[in-house]
Design an enzyme around this catalytic site. Sequence first.
Site, PDB file in Angstrom:
ATOM      1  CB  CYS A  61      -2.059  -9.819  18.475  1.00  0.00           C
ATOM      2  SG  CYS A  61      -2.999  -9.319  17.015  1.00  0.00           S
ATOM      3  CE  LYS A 113      -6.364  -5.398   2.342  1.00  0.00           C
ATOM      4  NZ  LYS A 113      -5.676  -6.630   2.561  1.00  0.00           N
ATOM      5  CG  HIS A 120      -0.458   0.009   2.504  1.00  0.00           C
ATOM      6  ND1 HIS A 120       0.291   1.061   2.976  1.00  0.00           N
ATOM      7  CD2 HIS A 120      -0.525  -0.895   3.511  1.00  0.00           C
ATOM      8  CE1 HIS A 120       0.641   0.818   4.210  1.00  0.00           C
ATOM      9  NE2 HIS A 120       0.182  -0.373   4.555  1.00  0.00           N
ATOM     10  CB  CYS A 169      -5.135  -6.854  18.906  1.00  0.00           C
ATOM     11  SG  CYS A 169      -4.153  -5.861  17.783  1.00  0.00           S
ATOM     12  CG  HIS A 178       4.167  -1.286   2.253  1.00  0.00           C
ATOM     13  ND1 HIS A 178       2.960  -1.879   2.012  1.00  0.00           N
ATOM     14  CD2 HIS A 178       4.509  -1.614   3.522  1.00  0.00           C
ATOM     15  CE1 HIS A 178       2.583  -2.559   3.087  1.00  0.00           C
ATOM     16  NE2 HIS A 178       3.511  -2.409   4.020  1.00  0.00           N
ATOM     17  CG  HIS A 195      -4.520  -6.963  13.737  1.00  0.00           C
ATOM     18  ND1 HIS A 195      -3.399  -6.501  14.396  1.00  0.00           N
ATOM     19  CD2 HIS A 195      -4.223  -6.957  12.426  1.00  0.00           C
ATOM     20  CE1 HIS A 195      -2.456  -6.248  13.513  1.00  0.00           C
ATOM     21  NE2 HIS A 195      -2.926  -6.523  12.314  1.00  0.00           N
ATOM     22  CE  LYS A 239      -4.182   1.700  11.994  1.00  0.00           C
ATOM     23  NZ  LYS A 239      -4.025   0.856  13.122  1.00  0.00           N
ATOM     24  CB  CYS A 280       0.703  -7.491  16.209  1.00  0.00           C
ATOM     25  SG  CYS A 280      -0.642  -6.411  16.603  1.00  0.00           S
TER      26      CYS A 280
HETATM   27  O1  ME8 Z   1       6.663  -4.057   9.816  1.00  0.00           O
HETATM   28  N1  ME8 Z   1       2.434   5.445   6.705  1.00  0.00           N
HETATM   29  O2  ME8 Z   1       6.405  -4.787   7.639  1.00  0.00           O
HETATM   30  P1  ME8 Z   1       5.146  -3.934   7.141  1.00  0.00           P
HETATM   31  C1  ME8 Z   1       3.738   5.454   6.424  1.00  0.00           C
HETATM   32  N2  ME8 Z   1       8.037  -6.790   8.071  1.00  0.00           N
HETATM   33  N3  ME8 Z   1       4.481   4.347   6.270  1.00  0.00           N
HETATM   34  C2  ME8 Z   1       3.889   3.165   6.404  1.00  0.00           C
HETATM   35  C3  ME8 Z   1       2.512   3.068   6.692  1.00  0.00           C
HETATM   36  C4  ME8 Z   1       1.770   4.276   6.841  1.00  0.00           C
HETATM   37  N4  ME8 Z   1       0.472   4.295   7.106  1.00  0.00           N
HETATM   38  N5  ME8 Z   1       2.223   1.764   6.765  1.00  0.00           N
HETATM   39  C5  ME8 Z   1       3.358   1.073   6.520  1.00  0.00           C
HETATM   40  C6  ME8 Z   1       6.953  -4.791   8.895  1.00  0.00           C
HETATM   41  N6  ME8 Z   1       4.373   1.911   6.290  1.00  0.00           N
HETATM   42  C7  ME8 Z   1       8.106  -5.772   9.051  1.00  0.00           C
HETATM   43  C8  ME8 Z   1       9.402  -4.996   8.968  1.00  0.00           C
HETATM   44  S1  ME8 Z   1      12.050  -4.840   8.890  1.00  0.00           S
HETATM   45  C9  ME8 Z   1      13.318  -5.780   9.383  1.00  0.00           C
HETATM   46  C10 ME8 Z   1      10.638  -5.819   9.139  1.00  0.00           C
HETATM   47  C11 ME8 Z   1       5.759   1.530   5.965  1.00  0.00           C
HETATM   48  O3  ME8 Z   1       4.725  -4.543   5.852  1.00  0.00           O
HETATM   49  C12 ME8 Z   1       6.728   1.995   7.036  1.00  0.00           C
HETATM   50  O4  ME8 Z   1       8.022   2.006   6.505  1.00  0.00           O
HETATM   51  O5  ME8 Z   1       4.145  -3.815   8.222  1.00  0.00           O
HETATM   52  C13 ME8 Z   1       6.604   0.884   8.047  1.00  0.00           C
HETATM   53  O6  ME8 Z   1       7.682   0.847   8.953  1.00  0.00           O
HETATM   54  C14 ME8 Z   1       6.611  -0.320   7.138  1.00  0.00           C
HETATM   55  O7  ME8 Z   1       5.837   0.118   5.984  1.00  0.00           O
HETATM   56  C15 ME8 Z   1       5.954  -1.541   7.785  1.00  0.00           C
HETATM   57  O8  ME8 Z   1       5.781  -2.517   6.808  1.00  0.00           O
END
Ligand code: ME8
Length: 507
Positions: A132, A304, A22, A149, A25, A152, A301, A135
């Site tokens: 959870c 979905k 999304h 949670c 990312h 979720h 926030k 998470c």
């Molecule tokens: O946490 N606003 O993966 P993830 C800004 N796999 N950035 C956002 C965001 C938002 N609303 N939502 C997500 C994980 N991000 C683990 C990480 S690293 C060793 C393991 C971005 O798929 C932001 O960079 O939940 C956040 O830290 C990351 O996506 C979390 O991605």
Amino acid sequence: MSDFPRSFYITTPIYYASGDPHVGHAYTTISADILSRYYRQFIGGDKVYFLTGTDEHGVKIAKNAELAGLAPQVYVDQVAESYRQLWQDLNISNNDFIRTTEERHEKFVRFFVEKLKDNGYLYEAEYEGLYCVGCEKFIAEKDLVDGKCPDHQRAPETLTEKNWFFDLNGKHSSRNLLLEVKDLIHSGELKILPEKMEKEVLGLLNQDLPDFSISRNKQNVKWGIPLPWDDNQLIYVWADALTNYLSAVDGSDWWPAQVQLLGKDILKFHAIFWPAMLLANGYALPKVIFSHGYFTVDGQKMSKTIGNVVDPVEMTKQYGSDVTRYLLSTNCPFGDDGDINREQFVEKYNAFFANHLGNYVNRILTLAHKYYDGKVPARDVSLEKDWQNQVDNAWLVYHQAAEHVELEKMIKVPTELIQSANEYITKLELWKVMKENPEQAAPHLYNLLEVLRHSALQLYPIIPEGASKILEALGVGIDGQSAWGGLASGQALNQLGILYPRLENKQ
Ligand code: ME8
């Protein structure tokens, strides 16, 4: 000018392969790409290593695969592919894409945890907690809302199991890693940016931070890397995931990373757990951990259920990569939370791309073709001093912004240069002078073209496609030639059609 690092290794988090990417990312990855492209311009392409990837193990991913009726590996292969495709569509210039199900990663993780154990930082203990699945972590009772949670909307499971713990607090080994991390942050050796995030981390370090488990019983987690010395255990999420930053560059000397970018949701793991694990195994620490803010969409926030998830694939299809990159990276100061207001997209596009940049490019290239045979006109050094000063100063601010990871400030610099150039045209009524006396107006147009060259170089990391076209039209490359006077009089200029047509706001 700032001191450039000799090499630049930058990472994004590896995103969970649990669903489609999304806009959050995309935001982190675009930001990392901006910095990568900037450093490639100034220290050389082969001195930059930009890593992103996908985090593919864990309960949630296995559950999603099951729901999709697929074997976990087939499922994560598909998700990883959708990330790769998006990065390609967004013009992301990552050097590598690490997947935690790759053999190179699994092998390194086994080595890394074994080393933690050999060094005396792992111990076995009984753990009972509320877990959870959404998470992928144990959740504290105080964080539950109505027993669920809050992220979720489901009740956590109670789990009791024996697993392996990392000795963060120094109860089983001779070092208190938590204290060491704290000292390194205080001394500035480990930089957490922006400053408010450093404060947050120091706040956490003043609280009680329990040791964390690096493995889980196979009965509770079935999709993961087995612990080398204990068949009943799989390596638990964070020990697996964080290690990607090393596994991807194992055997090279890219480590330590210059910048690790992430969202504030995972700051604790990156700013505390990760450095502690690195210290335990004798690795250098990353130079900067930069935590940006979180996006909401239309004031809420992203979720979905609400139906307000902004799909970066759709956005890129609709606007193209440059515009998507620009809209996301200028949404708020880097490091702050921001709200994405979709209704403003067209307005913002028209303001910057159509009216500002596009109009300027079109205006001065048309003049050059009309009055100077499509060539860079003659210059007059005595008329350049003010511009040269302004441009030199712009570069100073630009480099400083890059060094401090202030991305929106980087974008402001060329925007302001173009603004001044437009004012210069108006003040001198250049179109009139050119018509009456092209020779007299020539050096002014030289200045304007040269300002465009600098602006395009500065815009290149943010909007690589459009900026490359502009630089091509000027007959120059993308490398950071930031000294004034780079354009040679007499050099042929190429034609460039309307780069950014105005869009009608259909909303
Ligand atoms: O946490 N606003 O993966 P993830 C800004 N796999 N950035 C956002 C965001 C938002 N609303 N939502 C997500 C994980 N991000 C683990 C990480 S690293 C060793 C393991 C971005 O798929 C932001 O960079 O939940 C956040 O830290 C990351 O996506 C979390 O991605």
